[in-house]
Design an enzyme around this catalytic site. Structure first.
Site, short mmCIF file in Angstrom:
data_model
loop_
_atom_site.label_atom_id
_atom_site.label_comp_id
_atom_site.label_asym_id
_atom_site.label_seq_id
_atom_site.Cartn_x
_atom_site.Cartn_y
_atom_site.Cartn_z
N ASP B 294 0.86 -1.19 0.00
CA ASP B 294 0.00 0.00 0.00
C ASP B 294 0.90 1.24 0.00
OD1 ASP B 294 -2.81 1.28 2.02
OD2 ASP B 294 -2.33 1.43 -0.11
N LEU B 328 -3.39 7.59 9.10
CA LEU B 328 -2.32 6.98 8.30
C LEU B 328 -2.68 7.09 6.83
CD1 LEU B 328 -1.57 3.73 10.33
CD2 LEU B 328 -0.06 5.68 10.00
#
EC number: 3.5.1.25
Lengths: 242, 372
Positions: B294, B328
């Site tokens: 990711d 995040l």
């Protein structure tokens, strides 16, 4: 014969390996002088448990042998008899077998020379005995219907032609066969007994395999171990000139 | 005796003194390669009667298949979600740079963006084979915009969408062409998701559940409709609850179609998931675990401000946040770091190699072997 008795499977294996190693080196092999090692045959090819896979995984992949010098009977050949005859011819062309290393079946057979095999037989197609099929079932998930019932094998006569024969026997289940092979007479029902008439045979076994032998026999040969051990100690190396 | 055959044949390369992955275990075996293809040494020995032309000592290392990263948003300053004129060269740059992380195939990922971006960018990212020039592009991963408002994470709220009005047609209108797409992440609690999931899987596209507040029942129904993946497990979904495990419960659900397994991505960068959580997931369903990075465009760059999709991101060490918040915003740990971290957390060497990769479009993943 020589009967070498070691305490357990691992020690017996190690002793045998060192012996073979020394024999090859003492032979002084070279480009024009090949040491011919004979081994018993097995199952048809293209099977995960095939003898080719077995030999590859347990032997060939660990050494640097030229593939052209590895000859294995092809169970898938079109003409099996021709395959067997060709094999005998190859052995002759190689100058004969210097050392044949084999085991013993619970029914006393050498390679797939089942009870009743002629003691002067050559390489041929053999139907396997039920004992052997049962013993092989473990390689086929215990499914008896999957175990091959026929095999190509070197004959008793073929092995007798080798200059030296080494038989490895370990485990209590082989004890009776060992007894029949060396303490009883030469008998085609226990084909390994044929080697009583071979000038150079060595049996390497563990304690358990001697369980059916006379105490006298075992004591006699154990008493010779200091002599036997000279065959493996010192252990030679190809690097030393000799 | 005769020597080897055919000088016309290509040279055989033998990697020795190495450990390779076979049958989900690491074995001490040699690897034989010729012209970029892995050989069966038995066939070479018994049929071709050949030995290796060249041997390479691997010094005891593991020879692993190349990793597959199915969720990577960009890197080295490249942002796949930016409607640039030359998207192709950005993809090529990332493809080339991730090789050194051990990644040989990847899915460029686009986060929630307005339709214009999809229409411009998607046609510029074709499926492409990998090689020494760079990792192969397996297809695009579209993460959003059909996701939950509540669990959007770093995705911009303004561009979230639903497909309640026209189901699959809404999907086509938003993305334009689906030709280069191989994964779509969506929230199954959105109305008419079942039609959309069925339509996507009928086209061979893997549907992944993520950025969602779905409960276990909704997630199971989505899997029954064809969903087969979970996007970054634990992140952007309801936390595990013992009376309703939510999407996390899919790992041990007994309501999945027979013979089907659920796969789930996990970001093992040391930030996104606590090692204990990694272990719980791994122990519950080890065969489904897929490591993903990711990674954001800041991957490979230094600390400071960078762009992700339509938003600004702040990088500090191994962490990236949405600028000005504590949310995040993707990870900047390269795949090999993720694998090492996962190893440390779970202490399972062989299985880690299996988990870093997966073949899409197959119900059960098979690790593709490395070429070259």
């Amino acid at each position: 014969m020589r009967l070498v008795i070691l305490d357990n499977y691992d020690l017996a294996s190690e002793w045998a390996a060192k012996y073979i190693c020394n024999r090859i080196i003492q032979f002084k092999p070279g480009q024009d002088r090949y040491f011919t090692l004979g081994l018993p045959t097995g199952l048809p090819r293209n099977h995960p448990e095939s003898y080719h896979s077995y030999m590859w995984n347990n032997f060939f992949k660990h050494i640097d042998i030229d593939p052209n010098n590895a000859h294995i009977l092809d169970g898938n050949a079109a003409d099996l008899q021709a395959e067997c005859d060709a094999f005998e011819k190859k052995i002759k062309e190689a100058g004969g077998i210097d050392l044949f290393v084999g085991g013993i079946g619970p029914d006393g057979h050498i390679a797939f020379n089942e009870p009743g095999s002629s003691l002067v037989s050559r390489t041929r197609l053999k139907t396997l005995a039920m004992d052997t099929i049962l013993a092989n079932a473990k390689y086929f998930d215990g499914d008896l219907s999957k175990v091959p019932t026929m095999a190509l094998t070197v004959g008793v006569g073929t092995v007798m032609d080798a200059r030296e024969v080494m038989i490895l026997i370990t485990g209590a289940h082989k004890a009776f066969a060992l007894y029949k092979a060396i303490e009883e007479g030469v008998n085609h029902m226990w084909t390994v007994s044929a080697f009583q008439q071979h000038p150079r045979t060595i049996f390497v076994c563990d304690e358990d395999a001697t369980l059916e032998l006379r105490v006298k026999t075992v004591k006699y040969f154990k008493g010779l171990m200091h002599v036997h051990n000279k065959l493996v100690d010192p252990l030679y190396s190809m690097k030393e000139g000799k | 005796m005769r020597g080897g055959q055919g000088a016309a044949r290509a040279p055989v390369l033998q990697f020795t003194n190495c450990r390779i992955l076979r049958g989900r275990a690491l074995l001490r075996e040699d690897l034989w390669v010729r012209e970029g293809r892995i050989l069966d040494p038995e066939k070479l020995f018994f049929e071709e009667r050949r030995v290796a032309d060249e041997q390479r000592d691997c010094g005891g290392c593991i020879l692993a298949p190349g990793f597959i990263d199915v969720q990577i948003n960009g890197g080295f300053g490249v942002d796949f979600s930016q409607a640039a004129e030359d998207v192709g060269s950005g993809v090529a740059l990332v493809a080339q740079r991730i090789l050194s992380h051990g990644v040989t195939s990847f899915c460029p990922t686009l986060v929630t963006s307005p339709p214009e971006v999809y229409h411009k960018v998607l046609p510029q990212i074709p499926v492409k084979s990998g090689g020494p020039h760079g990792a192969g592009v397996l297809g695009v991963h579209l993460e959003g915009p059909f996701i939950s408002r509540e669990k959007r994470g770093a995705h911009p709220e303004a561009h979230l969408r639903s497909f309640e009005a026209n189901a699959f047609q809404d999907v086509l209108d938003t993305y334009g062409s689906l030709d280069n797409v191989c994964i779509v992440t969506l929230a199954p609690e959105l109305g008419r998701s079942h039609e959309v999931i069925q339509a996507l899987t009928a086209r061979g596209i893997c549907v992944s559940l993520g950025h969602s507040v779905a409960d276990l029942r909704a997630a199971e129904e989505a899997v029954q409709s064809g969903a087969s993946f979970i996007t970054h497990l634990f992140n952007a979904m309801l936390p595990f609850h013992h009376r309703d495990p939510g999407i996390v419960g899919l790992l041990t659900s007994d309501r999945l179609p027979p013979g089907r397994h659920i796969f789930y991505g996990m970001i093992a960068d040391g930030m996104h998931t606590n090692p204990a959580a990694l272990r719980i997931a791994h122990r519950a369903h080890p065969q489904g675990l897929v490591l993903v990075t990711d990674a954001v465009p800041a991957l490979g760059l230094g600390n400071g401000r960078h762009t992700l999709g339509q938003q600004e991101v702040e990088v500090d060490g191994l962490t990236a946040y949405v600028a000005g918040t504590q949310t995040l915003s993707g990870s900047i740990a390269p795949m090999d770091v993720c694998v090492r971290h996962f190893l440390q957390a779970t202490v399972t060497l062989g299985k880690a190699s299996c988990c870093g990769m997966k073949t899409l479009r197959q119900p059960c993943g098979e690790a593709p072997m490395v070429r070259n």
